[in-house]
Design an enzyme around this catalytic site. Structure first.
Site, PDB file in Angstrom:
ATOM      1  N   GLY A   1      23.234  71.473  24.143  1.00  0.00           N
ATOM      2  CA  GLY A   1      22.443  72.621  23.717  1.00  0.00           C
ATOM      3  C   GLY A   1      21.054  72.210  23.254  1.00  0.00           C
ATOM      4  O   GLY A   1      20.859  71.127  22.698  1.00  0.00           O
TER       5      GLY A   1
ATOM      6  N   LYS B   1      23.124  66.704  16.076  1.00  0.00           N
ATOM      7  CA  LYS B   1      21.882  67.450  16.254  1.00  0.00           C
ATOM      8  C   LYS B   1      20.692  66.607  15.812  1.00  0.00           C
ATOM      9  O   LYS B   1      20.625  66.154  14.676  1.00  0.00           O
ATOM     10  CB  LYS B   1      21.920  68.748  15.443  1.00  0.00           C
ATOM     11  CG  LYS B   1      20.637  69.555  15.570  1.00  0.00           C
ATOM     12  CD  LYS B   1      20.733  70.886  14.852  1.00  0.00           C
ATOM     13  CE  LYS B   1      19.438  71.679  14.963  1.00  0.00           C
ATOM     14  NZ  LYS B   1      19.513  72.968  14.284  1.00  0.00           N
TER      15      LYS B   1
ATOM     16  N   ASP C   1      18.593  82.192  11.125  1.00  0.00           N
ATOM     17  CA  ASP C   1      18.504  82.246  12.590  1.00  0.00           C
ATOM     18  C   ASP C   1      19.825  82.737  13.175  1.00  0.00           C
ATOM     19  O   ASP C   1      20.433  82.068  14.009  1.00  0.00           O
ATOM     20  CB  ASP C   1      18.141  80.868  13.147  1.00  0.00           C
ATOM     21  CG  ASP C   1      17.671  80.938  14.598  1.00  0.00           C
ATOM     22  OD1 ASP C   1      17.327  82.046  15.061  1.00  0.00           O
ATOM     23  OD2 ASP C   1      17.664  79.896  15.274  1.00  0.00           O
TER      24      ASP C   1
END
Length: 759
Positions: free
Chosen positions: A433, A456, A555
């Site tokens: 992603g 991440k 978000d």
């Protein structure tokens, strides 16, 4: 004609376990059946096989016409046996299900099953695949391990035919053919077709469907398998299947304590525990430099590495190889010197000049190596200093001290090297992603027994974020909610920190809604959609109301809501998150988030509040209601944003036009209007008029239960027909599952449907 080997299983008692190490097969034992060799510990007849108390090594060579011996009424034919790999290849029956033109109906299913529970065989999960061939064909494979509802495993896949012209030789990706993996450790399985999917409507070009558990390398899809009976005829109704085998049920350490029953009897042999874990037996291998059968006395013989007819000559100088037990040496002939391994051999005088040249060259090399080492040490110290500075800047010292003072805190500070190793140096093939806050990689942490994680790599951080990072990581590490992705740890010794989360396997809600395929949102019942929304709302309500201090996500969107193996919602990606402000100065920040989800009030005032998350969640509700994207740049200006489309439609009393047609057919309009009203409240321009996330979660819970009630489902009969039984749904459950009397169906975002046995 090939005379097959057949696994022998009788109704009488199994053979007695071995009692003496000297128990070896007789010279008169049959060691070949047709073209198949029979290596010990396997054998035909008493005294010819290793006796372990079960039927693993008992074979029968049947020279009759059919060449098979029945095992529990099933014919299991052996293709070959490998002692080195600890594997046995057998023939697996192809399961057909065909339309009968005479009866104008599908033939009955055989529901073929295979049970090896009386042996120490396991079906190899790496080399075999469950394969379905046909059109509109859904088949399942059910394990026979364990007790019903506990350790049973069930999965399946569906082969579709959008058009005969789409069939492609060699491609088994869902069109005419599909494959799915199986778990390790299975010793039995059953195959069956879902009768709701059959070939009665397409018998003109695809009369039959087929299902088989097969060795992946032995299967090559042909388009003609779908349109003709070539699949059964060309393969004789069977294909190879790979089994793993092992000795008994003890580990190597345990087996060695009983020398009389220990199977690794050859000198120069060694024991290896079964890959399926403790209690699943062991195997024997010849030691390095030896080859043969470790289960026979003197079965492991020295390999002659100098034999050019069998191996590549190991020495650089011909005629210099000398075989030794378990190895070899390369020795120059008499009166010569040199390096026979990777150089030359010559007389002593001619070698003197070479020695001088080599000495000078060696000195130069040593000088270069020394200078390189000094430079590398200096660079390494400089890099270590940079890492320490990054660690300090990101609040690592504060975080480390807090971790020491709080016993039992489950949080890990990973090193840069550990995360590079986990992702193969952040190989692009491991990317799962990309977003505005960074890139996410799939990785495997070696020190945690190969735990699969999501790593991440954040984008550049501001000075304020750097200062607050360690403190915020400590807070996020203490979040423990079933609908929030668990944060395992972080890496602070790099310029921009990296976060390590639990890996969630089934992708994002965005992909489920907009990704298409068999399991798109248009196949998901409305009750399941409301269930996912309720779980996400519970997670956000927890962050706003119960976390200490409260946390604003910042978000919220469908691509930040992940789905685990049970399709339970998991809120993720806290890259834009912030702690709830405690004074007015903390409100001022720069606007970040995702277009289509951003709170208009936040964009106007630059003040991020918990009501900003409520607005974004309202857009998520609209995506579930309409199956439309939050932002579509191809539309007209006034219709680019889904929120604008929705509010305009509601204002003009055109709600029905914007709703997904599927949910209009399965839910009463009253329930849909209530969900739409909740979304409308979340999208209020003024944040003060919006409900809190706790209120949103409570309302969704009420609507979820209401949608499951019979009077809220106008065409519940169609839903029953889809599920194949009477749906029973627990209204008090924290997780929505569409249950029938026999199974639960979860909706995948790939080309197959995963099936789980009921709890």
């Amino acid at each position: 004609m090939l005379l097959p080997l057949i696994i022998l299983a009788l109704s009488a008692r199994p053979p007695a376990a071995a009692t003496a190490t000297a128990m070896q097969p007789s010279e008169n034992c049959l060691r070949r059946c047709g073209d198949v060799e029979i290596p010990y510990p396997f054998g035909v007849g008493s005294g010819c096989h290793l006796e372990t108390g079960d039927w693993t090594f008992v074979l029968s060579c049947n020279r009759s016409a059919d060449g098979r011996l029945r095992v529990y009424n099933y014919e299991i034919e052996v293709v070959d046996v490998s002692v080195r790999r600890g594997q046995l290849r057998i023939y697996s029956v192809i399961n057909p299900w065909c339309y009968n033109g005479s009866t104008s109906a599908m033939n009955g299913q055989s529901n073929w099953w295979y049970d090896m529970s009386i042996t120490n065989f396991r079906i190899n999960d790496a080399l075999n695949r469950f394969t379905v061939v046909g059109c509109n064909s859904l088949a399942y494979i059910l394990s026979l391990n364990g007790t019903a509802g506990a350790d049973r495993y069930m999965t399946g896949c569906m082969a579709m035919c959008p058009g005969v012209g789409r069939l492609e030789n060699g491609s088994c990706a869902g069109v005419g053919c599909c494959q799915t993996a199986i778990p390790g450790g299975l010793n039995g399985y059953q195959v069956s077709f879902d009768e709701k999917f059959n070939t009665s409507a397409i018998a003109g070009f695809s009369r039959c469907s087929y299902a088989v558990l097969v060795e992946a390398s032995a299967f090559d899809f042909r388009a003609s398998y779908v349109t003709t009976d070539e699949f059964m005829v060309a393969n004789g109704g069977q294909l190879p299947l790979v089994l793993d085998w092992a000795i008994g049920n003890k580990t190597c350490e345990e087996a060695k304590r009983n020398a009389s029953a220990y199977a690794c009897v050859s000198a120069n042999s060694e024991c290896v525990d079964s890959k399926y874990g403790r209690g699943r037996g062991y195997l024997c291998n010849c030691s390095a430099g030896y080859d043969g059968n470790p289960y026979l006395l003197d079965g492991c013989q020295d390999i002659n590495e100098c034999d050019e007819s069998r191996f590549r000559y190991p020495c650089s100088v011909p005629g210099t190889c000398i075989n030794t037990p378990g190895g070899f040496t390369c020795t120059c002939p008499d009166k010569t010197t040199g390096n026979a391994y990777n150089g030359t051999c010559g007389d002593n005088k001619s070698q003197l000049g070479w020695k001088i040249a080599i000495g000078i060259s060696s000195g130069v090399v040593i000088l270069i190596v020394t200078a390189s080492c000094v430079y590398m040490i200096h660079a390494k110290r400089r890099m270590a200093k940079i890492k320490r500075e990054h660690f300090r800047q990101h609040g690592g010292l504060l975080l480390f001290e807090e971790m020491k003072s709080r016993q039992g805190l489950s949080f890990t500070l990973f090193t840069q090297e550990e995360l590079e190793q986990a992702t193969n140096r952040f190989d692009e093939r491991n990317v799962i992603g990309k977003g505005g806050n960074g890139t996410v990689y799939r990785g495997t942490i070696a020190k945690d027994n190969g735990a699969v994680v999501a790593i991440k790599r954040c984008r550049l951080a501001t000075e304020r974020q750097k200062k607050e990072f360690g403190k915020e990581m400590l807070i996020l590490s203490q979040i423990n909610h079933r609908n929030i992705v668990k944060l395992y740890g972080c890496c602070l010794e790099v310029e921009v920190p990296m976060l390590v989360y639990k890996y969630i396997p089934n992708g994002t809600l965005y992909r489920l809604i907009h990704g298409g395929g068999v399991a798109s949102a248009r196949r998901i019942p409305f009750a399941a959609r409301v269930g996912i929304a309720h779980q996400a709302a519970e997670a956000l309500a927890y962050l706003h109301s119960w976390a200490s201090p409260p946390i604003i996500h910042g978000d919220v969107k469908t691509s930040n809501i992940l789905l685990d193996e049970d399709y339970t919602a998991k809120v993720s990606d806290f890259g834009a998150s912030t702690l709830a402000p405690t004074d007015a100065a903390q409100f001022v920040t720069f606007v970040q988030g995702t277009c289509g989800y951003l709170d208009p009030e936040y964009m106007r005032t630059c003040r991020l509040t918990d009501k900003s998350d409520v607005y974004s969640f309202g857009v998520v509700l609209l995506e579930l209601l309409t199956c439309r994207k939050a932002l579509n740049l191809e539309e007209l200006e006034e219709e680019k944003y889904l929120s604008s489309q929705f509010l305009l439609a509601v204002g003009e009393d055109r709600l029905g036009e914007i709703l997904d047609p599927q949910i209009k057919g399965e839910q009463s309009m009253e329930v849909l209007e209530q969900v739409a009203e909740l979304a409308k409240q979340c999208l209020e321009i003024s944040g003060e008029k919006r409900p809190s996330m706790r209120e949103v979660a409570e309302e969704l819970d009420r609507l979820r239960k209401l949608s499951l009630h019979p009077w809220g489902q106008p065409n519940s009969g169609e839903l029953v027909a889809l599920l194949g039984g009477s749906p029973s749904i627990a209204a008090d459950s924290d997780q929505i599952e569409l249950s029938t009397s026999t199974r639960n169906i979860s909706f995948s975002d790939t080309a197959y449907i995963g099936i789980r046995s009921p709890r």
